[in-house]
Design a protein around this motif. Structure first.
Motif, PDB file in Angstrom:
ATOM      1  N   UNK A 189       0.811  -1.191   0.000  1.00 12.18           N
ATOM      2  CA  UNK A 189       0.000   0.000   0.000  1.00 12.18           C
ATOM      3  C   UNK A 189       0.859   1.260   0.000  1.00 12.18           C
ATOM      4  N   UNK A 190       2.039   1.130  -0.564  1.00  6.90           N
ATOM      5  CA  UNK A 190       2.971   2.252  -0.573  1.00  6.90           C
ATOM      6  C   UNK A 190       2.366   3.485  -1.233  1.00  6.90           C
ATOM      7  N   UNK A 191       1.557   3.279  -2.249  1.00  3.44           N
ATOM      8  CA  UNK A 191       0.976   4.427  -2.947  1.00  3.44           C
ATOM      9  C   UNK A 191      -0.012   5.207  -2.083  1.00  3.44           C
ATOM     10  N   UNK A 192      -0.402   4.674  -0.935  1.00  4.01           N
ATOM     11  CA  UNK A 192      -1.291   5.390  -0.026  1.00  4.01           C
ATOM     12  C   UNK A 192      -0.530   6.218   1.004  1.00  4.01           C
ATOM     13  N   UNK A 193       0.786   6.055   1.063  1.00  5.54           N
ATOM     14  CA  UNK A 193       1.596   6.816   2.015  1.00  5.54           C
ATOM     15  C   UNK A 193       1.776   8.239   1.506  1.00  5.54           C
ATOM     16  N   UNK A 237       7.504   8.860   2.204  1.00  7.52           N
ATOM     17  CA  UNK A 237       8.174   7.561   2.262  1.00  7.52           C
ATOM     18  C   UNK A 237       8.952   7.400   3.562  1.00  7.52           C
ATOM     19  N   UNK A 238       8.198   7.288   4.660  1.00  7.12           N
ATOM     20  CA  UNK A 238       8.823   7.071   5.960  1.00  7.12           C
ATOM     21  C   UNK A 238       8.069   5.976   6.706  1.00  7.12           C
ATOM     22  N   UNK A 239       8.770   5.339   7.632  1.00  7.83           N
ATOM     23  CA  UNK A 239       8.108   4.326   8.444  1.00  7.83           C
ATOM     24  C   UNK A 239       7.086   4.958   9.392  1.00  7.83           C
ATOM     25  N   UNK A 240       7.293   6.209   9.755  1.00  4.99           N
ATOM     26  CA  UNK A 240       6.312   6.921  10.576  1.00  4.99           C
ATOM     27  C   UNK A 240       4.997   7.077   9.810  1.00  4.99           C
ATOM     28  N   UNK A 241       5.102   7.375   8.522  1.00  5.68           N
ATOM     29  CA  UNK A 241       3.904   7.511   7.703  1.00  5.68           C
ATOM     30  C   UNK A 241       3.198   6.166   7.542  1.00  5.68           C
ATOM     31  N   UNK A 242       3.979   5.093   7.463  1.00 10.60           N
ATOM     32  CA  UNK A 242       3.385   3.755   7.396  1.00 10.60           C
ATOM     33  C   UNK A 242       2.580   3.481   8.668  1.00 10.60           C
ATOM     34  N   UNK A 243       3.114   3.890   9.818  1.00  4.35           N
ATOM     35  CA  UNK A 243       2.396   3.700  11.079  1.00  4.35           C
ATOM     36  C   UNK A 243       1.129   4.568  11.122  1.00  4.35           C
ATOM     37  N   UNK A 244       1.189   5.770  10.561  1.00 11.91           N
ATOM     38  CA  UNK A 244       0.000   6.620  10.486  1.00 11.91           C
ATOM     39  C   UNK A 244      -1.079   5.960   9.621  1.00 11.91           C
ATOM     40  N   UNK A 245      -0.668   5.374   8.501  1.00  5.79           N
ATOM     41  CA  UNK A 245      -1.616   4.671   7.638  1.00  5.79           C
ATOM     42  C   UNK A 245      -2.221   3.495   8.381  1.00  5.79           C
ATOM     43  N   UNK A 255      -1.240  -5.827   9.936  1.00  2.00           N
ATOM     44  CA  UNK A 255       0.072  -5.492  10.496  1.00  2.00           C
ATOM     45  C   UNK A 255       0.921  -4.744   9.486  1.00  2.00           C
ATOM     46  N   UNK A 256       1.456  -3.583   9.897  1.00  2.00           N
ATOM     47  CA  UNK A 256       2.379  -2.881   8.994  1.00  2.00           C
ATOM     48  C   UNK A 256       3.651  -3.697   8.842  1.00  2.00           C
ATOM     49  N   UNK A 257       4.232  -3.630   7.664  1.00  3.67           N
ATOM     50  CA  UNK A 257       5.436  -4.414   7.394  1.00  3.67           C
ATOM     51  C   UNK A 257       6.559  -4.153   8.372  1.00  3.67           C
ATOM     52  N   UNK A 258       6.677  -2.916   8.828  1.00  2.00           N
ATOM     53  CA  UNK A 258       7.756  -2.584   9.754  1.00  2.00           C
ATOM     54  C   UNK A 258       7.637  -3.375  11.051  1.00  2.00           C
ATOM     55  N   UNK A 259       6.430  -3.756  11.453  1.00  2.00           N
ATOM     56  CA  UNK A 259       6.267  -4.553  12.676  1.00  2.00           C
ATOM     57  C   UNK A 259       6.707  -6.000  12.462  1.00  2.00           C
ATOM     58  N   UNK A 260       6.881  -6.374  11.200  1.00  2.00           N
ATOM     59  CA  UNK A 260       7.343  -7.728  10.853  1.00  2.00           C
ATOM     60  C   UNK A 260       8.771  -7.684  10.311  1.00  2.00           C
ATOM     61  N   UNK A 261       9.465  -6.585  10.577  1.00  2.00           N
ATOM     62  CA  UNK A 261      10.859  -6.377  10.158  1.00  2.00           C
ATOM     63  C   UNK A 261      11.025  -6.320   8.642  1.00  2.00           C
ATOM     64  N   UNK A 262       9.985  -5.871   7.943  1.00  4.83           N
ATOM     65  CA  UNK A 262      10.077  -5.688   6.495  1.00  4.83           C
ATOM     66  C   UNK A 262      10.810  -4.376   6.233  1.00  4.83           C
ATOM     67  N   UNK A 263      11.806  -4.403   5.386  1.00  6.61           N
ATOM     68  CA  UNK A 263      12.604  -3.203   5.125  1.00  6.61           C
ATOM     69  C   UNK A 263      11.985  -2.307   4.052  1.00  6.61           C
ATOM     70  N   UNK A 264      10.965  -2.778   3.356  1.00  3.98           N
ATOM     71  CA  UNK A 264      10.309  -1.983   2.313  1.00  3.98           C
ATOM     72  C   UNK A 264       9.048  -1.344   2.871  1.00  3.98           C
TER      73      UNK A 264
END
Length: 108
Positions: free
Chosen positions: A1-5, A8-16, A29-38
Motif C-alpha cells: 500500500x505504498x501508494x497510499x503513504x 516515504x517514511x516508516x512513521x507515515x506507514x504507522x499513520x496509515x 500489520x504494517x510491514x515494519x512490525x514484521x521487520x520488512x525493510x520496504x
C-alpha cells in the motif's frame, strides 16, 4: 500500500496503519512490525475467520483505498496512484475470492 503513504517514511506507514485500525476497523500489520525493510507492505491474517467476515474485511479495505485515492486525485502523481490502486484492487480480489472459488470447486 505504498501508494497510499503521503511520504516515504516508516512513521507515515504507522499513520496509515492507525487510520486503517481506527477508521476501517481492521487490524492489519504494517510491514515494519514484521521487520520488512520496504515501506507500504502490510500483513493480513485471515486464518481464523468466516468467509462472510473475510468478505466484509476486504470490502472495507477496498472502500478505504478508493476513498483515499479519490480524495487525492488532483495531480499527475495521483494518476499513477489510480493505476496502482487498480493493481491493489485486483490483488485484493484474488486474495479474497480465489481460495473460496477453489474450495467450492473441490467440494463439487
Amino acid at each position: 500500500m505504498k501508494h497510499l503513504l503521503s511520504s516515504n517514511t516508516f512513521e507515515d506507514e504507522m499513520e496509515l496503519w492507525e487510520k486503517i485500525v481506527y477508521d476501517v476497523k481492521v487490524n492489519i500489520s504494517p510491514g515494519s512490525s514484521c521487520h520488512c525493510s520496504k515501506l507500504g507492505w502490510f500483513r493480513i491474517c485471515f486464518a481464523n475467520m468466516s468467509e462472510d467476515t473475510l468478505k466484509l474485511v476486504m470490502q472495507r479495505l477496498k472502500s478505504f483505498v478508493n476513498c483515499i485515492t479519490t480524495s487525492n486525485n488532483k495531480s499527475h502523481q495521483e494518476s499513477k496512484n489510480l493505476r496502482k490502486e487498480s493493481h491493489v484492487q485486483k490483488w485484493i480480489f484474488r486474495l479474497s475470492f480465489q481460495s473460496f472459488h477453489d474450495r467450492e470447486q473441490d467440494e463439487r
